[in-house]
Motif scaffolding. Structure first.
Motif, PDB file in Angstrom:
ATOM      1  N   ASN A   9       0.876  -1.176   0.000  1.00 28.65           N
ATOM      2  CA  ASN A   9       0.000   0.000   0.000  1.00 28.65           C
ATOM      3  C   ASN A   9       0.915   1.228   0.000  1.00 28.65           C
ATOM      4  O   ASN A   9       1.476   1.582   1.032  1.00 28.65           O
ATOM      5  N   LYS A  11       0.236   4.289  -0.346  1.00 21.52           N
ATOM      6  CA  LYS A  11      -0.375   5.501   0.238  1.00 21.52           C
ATOM      7  C   LYS A  11      -0.069   6.717  -0.638  1.00 21.52           C
ATOM      8  O   LYS A  11       0.049   6.579  -1.856  1.00 21.52           O
ATOM      9  N   HIS A  95      -9.493   1.374   4.834  1.00 17.57           N
ATOM     10  CA  HIS A  95      -8.222   1.549   5.550  1.00 17.57           C
ATOM     11  C   HIS A  95      -8.438   2.494   6.744  1.00 17.57           C
ATOM     12  O   HIS A  95      -9.234   3.424   6.663  1.00 17.57           O
ATOM     13  N   GLU A 167      -5.494  -4.837  10.676  1.00 19.70           N
ATOM     14  CA  GLU A 167      -4.432  -3.865  10.939  1.00 19.70           C
ATOM     15  C   GLU A 167      -4.717  -3.132  12.250  1.00 19.70           C
ATOM     16  O   GLU A 167      -5.530  -2.197  12.271  1.00 19.70           O
ATOM     17  N   ALA A 171      -0.401  -0.002  15.323  1.00 21.43           N
ATOM     18  CA  ALA A 171       0.814  -0.554  14.723  1.00 21.43           C
ATOM     19  C   ALA A 171       1.102   0.032  13.344  1.00 21.43           C
ATOM     20  O   ALA A 171       2.162  -0.203  12.777  1.00 21.43           O
ATOM     21  N   ILE A 172       0.153   0.815  12.811  1.00 23.40           N
ATOM     22  CA  ILE A 172       0.315   1.314  11.445  1.00 23.40           C
ATOM     23  C   ILE A 172       1.263   2.506  11.422  1.00 23.40           C
ATOM     24  O   ILE A 172       1.005   3.532  12.051  1.00 23.40           O
ATOM     25  N   SER A 213       3.323  -2.008  10.425  1.00 21.57           N
ATOM     26  CA  SER A 213       4.774  -2.097  10.631  1.00 21.57           C
ATOM     27  C   SER A 213       5.327  -3.499  10.351  1.00 21.57           C
ATOM     28  O   SER A 213       6.242  -3.954  11.021  1.00 21.57           O
ATOM     29  N   MET A 214       4.773  -4.155   9.356  1.00 20.12           N
ATOM     30  CA  MET A 214       5.344  -5.442   8.940  1.00 20.12           C
ATOM     31  C   MET A 214       6.580  -5.148   8.100  1.00 20.12           C
ATOM     32  O   MET A 214       6.566  -4.249   7.265  1.00 20.12           O
ATOM     33  N   ILE A 233       1.252  -3.991   3.399  1.00 25.16           N
ATOM     34  CA  ILE A 233       2.512  -3.383   3.795  1.00 25.16           C
ATOM     35  C   ILE A 233       2.554  -1.924   3.365  1.00 25.16           C
ATOM     36  O   ILE A 233       2.371  -1.627   2.174  1.00 25.16           O
ATOM     37  N   GLY A 234       2.820  -1.043   4.304  1.00 28.86           N
ATOM     38  CA  GLY A 234       2.960   0.372   3.972  1.00 28.86           C
ATOM     39  C   GLY A 234       4.415   0.723   3.740  1.00 28.86           C
ATOM     40  O   GLY A 234       4.969   0.507   2.659  1.00 28.86           O
ATOM     41  N   GLY A 235       5.065   1.256   4.768  1.00 29.70           N
ATOM     42  CA  GLY A 235       6.431   1.766   4.643  1.00 29.70           C
ATOM     43  C   GLY A 235       7.403   0.808   3.971  1.00 29.70           C
ATOM     44  O   GLY A 235       8.169   1.205   3.086  1.00 29.70           O
TER      45      GLY A 235
HETATM   46  P1  PGA Z   1       2.775   0.322   7.643  1.00 31.29           P
HETATM   47  O1  PGA Z   1       1.325   0.523   6.980  1.00 31.29           O
HETATM   48  O2  PGA Z   1       3.313  -0.981   7.095  1.00 31.29           O
HETATM   49  O3  PGA Z   1       3.575   1.501   7.205  1.00 31.29           O
HETATM   50  O4  PGA Z   1       2.574   0.265   9.110  1.00 31.29           O
HETATM   51  C1  PGA Z   1       0.456  -0.557   6.794  1.00 31.29           C
HETATM   52  C2  PGA Z   1      -0.860  -0.062   6.235  1.00 31.29           C
HETATM   53  O5  PGA Z   1      -1.295   1.019   6.623  1.00 31.29           O
HETATM   54  O6  PGA Z   1      -1.494  -0.718   5.370  1.00 31.29           O
END
Ligand code: PGA
Length: 255
Positions: A9, A11, A95, A167, A171-172, A213-214, A233-235
């Motif tokens: 993802n 974003k 989300h 999610e 933890a995001i 934060s995976m 997965i974000g970052g």
């Molecule tokens: P993150 O984001 O991996 O940066 O925590 C996950 C998400 O928001 O889908």
């Protein structure tokens, strides 16, 4: 049996040119991935160009959101038809950032899920509790409301075309990950909710991703959990090597 689905993802990151570059790197990195479903979700603006890059590869195209109406006076929004036309296969819906910043509710999630399913795309339905909700012992009631809301009126066949992303909001993007056990417990609870709605065999067939934060360092432990079937997965999806560092343990577990 259900598949491991790992989706990036992106974003509100990456220009169109940067998105094309990263998509090309992901396609190259994922060339030998055979068992994990890999998807990337660039901004709406970059989707059409990224569609050209992933065409013919084993990387699927995902969108970050959609509107539930077909067309009309909805400034700033895109319709499911528009996404379908350019080859989008997965759509992230509900989300936590949409829920907290842009007024997404379980009702709008449900409308979007239905629209996406009606065009034979797969919704990635995001659910998860805030830290306060967890601390107040409301984890299960929050997840129950979100799952029941998102799946309201959906048939078992519809449900089989969905993916859930659990999610935990705390933890995001924070660097704090749920422990393997915390995540597994929530995932098992969510699968139980699906079983109540559709029976055990349908519930066993729906992939439930973990998100929050995976990263390569914790992916193997999370993905090894019985009810964790991938990640949103974000970052860590913003660089091909760290994204691959999450996909690779998933591939190893699926063999
Ligand atoms: P993150 O984001 O991996 O940066 O925590 C996950 C998400 O928001 O889908």
């Amino acid at each position: 049996m259900r598949k491991i689905v790992i989706a990036g993802n992106w974003k509100m990151n990456k220009t169109v040119a940067e998105s094309v570059k990263l998509a090309g790197e992901v396609v190259a990195a994922a060339r030998d991935i055979k068992h994990v479903v890999v998807a990337i979700a660039p901004t709406h603006l970059a989707l059409a160009k990224v569609a050209e890059v992933v065409k013919g590869s084993n990387v699927k195209l995902a969108a970050q959101d959609v509107h539930w109406e077909n067309q009309g006076a909805f400034t700033g929004k895109v319709s499911a038809d528009m996404l379908k036309e350019i080859g989008v296969e997965y759509v992230i819906i509900g989300h936590s950032e949409q829920r907290s910043y842009f007024g997404e509710t379980d009702e709008t999630v449900n409308k979007k899920v239905r629209k996406v399913l009606s065009l034979a795309m797969k919704p990635i339905v995001c659910i998860g509790e805030t830290l306060t909700e967890r601390k107040e012992g409301r984890l299960e009631s929050v997840l129950t409301t979100q799952v029941n809301g998102a799946y309201a009126g959906l048939s078992a066949d519809d449900a089989l075309s969905t993916v859930i992303a659990y999610e935990p909001v705390w933890a995001i993007g924070t660097g704090v990950t749920a422990s393997d056990d915390e995540a597994q417990e929530a995932h098992a609870f969510v699968r139980g909710l699906l079983a109540k709605l559709y029976g055990d065999s349908v519930a066993q067939s729906i992939s439930i991703q973990y998100g929050g934060s995976m990263k390569p360092e914790n992916a193997a432990g999370l993905l090894a959990q019985k009810d964790i079937d991938g990640g949103l997965i974000g970052g860590a999806a913003l660089k091909a090597d760290s994204f691959l560092g999450i996909i690779a343990p998933g591939e190893a577990l699926s063999k």
